[in-house]
Design a protein around this motif. Structure first.
Motif, PDB file in Angstrom:
ATOM      1  N   ALA A   1       3.474  -7.791   9.877  1.00 52.37           N
ATOM      2  CA  ALA A   1       2.310  -7.128   9.288  1.00 52.37           C
ATOM      3  C   ALA A   1       1.453  -6.470  10.367  1.00 52.37           C
TER       4      ALA A   1
ATOM      5  N   TYR B   1      -3.916   0.099   7.161  1.00 55.08           N
ATOM      6  CA  TYR B   1      -3.926  -0.897   6.086  1.00 55.08           C
ATOM      7  C   TYR B   1      -3.430  -0.335   4.755  1.00 55.08           C
TER       8      TYR B   1
ATOM      9  N   SER C   1       2.490  -1.972   2.378  1.00 52.34           N
ATOM     10  CA  SER C   1       2.564  -2.816   1.179  1.00 52.34           C
ATOM     11  C   SER C   1       3.164  -4.173   1.553  1.00 52.34           C
ATOM     12  N   VAL C   2       2.974  -5.123   0.665  1.00 53.82           N
ATOM     13  CA  VAL C   2       3.594  -6.435   0.868  1.00 53.82           C
ATOM     14  C   VAL C   2       5.109  -6.262   0.959  1.00 53.82           C
TER      15      VAL C   2
ATOM     16  N   SER D   1      -2.688 -12.497  -0.475  1.00 58.16           N
ATOM     17  CA  SER D   1      -2.687 -11.054  -0.706  1.00 58.16           C
ATOM     18  C   SER D   1      -2.416 -10.312   0.603  1.00 58.16           C
ATOM     19  N   LYS D   2      -2.310  -9.009   0.497  1.00 56.97           N
ATOM     20  CA  LYS D   2      -2.177  -8.175   1.689  1.00 56.97           C
ATOM     21  C   LYS D   2      -3.437  -8.301   2.540  1.00 56.97           C
TER      22      LYS D   2
ATOM     23  N   TYR E   1      -3.738  -9.457   6.469  1.00 54.37           N
ATOM     24  CA  TYR E   1      -4.426  -8.569   7.397  1.00 54.37           C
ATOM     25  C   TYR E   1      -5.482  -9.344   8.175  1.00 54.37           C
TER      26      TYR E   1
END
Length: 143
Positions: free
Chosen positions: A22, A31, A35-36, A56-57, A61
C-alpha cells in the motif's frame, strides 16, 4: 490421501506485506487512485485477508503513514537521546536527518498539482501528524 502443505505467512508478516504494498502504491499513484484490489493484486491476496487486518483503505493508509513517521522518529530519538554524544556532535547529524526527512517527504508525499482534493488533504494531514510526533523529541533536544 494428499499431503497438502499449508503455505501461509505469520499474521505480522502478512500485515506488513500489505502495508509495504500500500505504501508503495500510495506514493506512486496517490490515495484516490489506489484501490484495495490494487493492494491485494500486489500481494496476491483475497479481500477477506485484507479486511482481517484493516477496516478500510483509509485504515491501511493511516497505518502506512504511522509506520513511515515512526521509523524516522525512532532513528532520530536514538541519536538525540544518546548521552555519550555531545550536543555539538549531534547538531549536524540532527540537521541532516531533518533535511533528509523533509526531502523524502517531498519526493514521496508532497501534493502534486494534478492531485485531487482528498489526496492533498491526506498529505497535509500526514505532514501535520509527522510534525506533531516530532515536537516533543525535538523540543527536548533543543532545550
Amino acid at each position: 490421501m494428499h499431503d497438502l502443505k499449508k503455505n501461509s505467512k505469520k499474521p505480522e508478516v502478512r500485515r506488513q506485506e500489505l502495508i509495504d504494498a500500500a505504501s508503495a502504491l500510495f506514493a506512486e499513484k496517490g490515495y484516490e487512485a489506489v484501490s484495495v484490489r490494487d493492494i491485494l493484486n500486489v500481494v496476491n491476496g483475497a479481500p477477506g485477508m485484507f479486511y482481517y487486518y484493516f477496516k478500510s483503505k483509509q485504515d491501511i493508509y493511516l497505518a502506512s503513514m504511522e509506520q513511515y513517521i515512526a521509523k524516522r522518529l525512532k532513528r532520530k530519538c536514538r541519536i538525540l537521546e544518546d548521552e555519550a554524544v555531545s550536543f555539538e556532535e549531534k547538531l549536524p547529524i540532527f540537521r541532516s536527518m531533518v533535511e533528509e526527512d523533509i526531502q523524502g517527504y517531498m519526493e514521496n508525499f508532497a501534493p502534486r498539482c494534478d492531485a485531487s482534493i482528498s489526496d492533498t488533504s491526506y498529505k497535509l494531514y500526514d505532514l501535520v501528524h509527522m510534525l506533531d510526533c516530532m515536537v516533543v523529541p525535538y523540543s527536548r533536544f533543543i532545550l
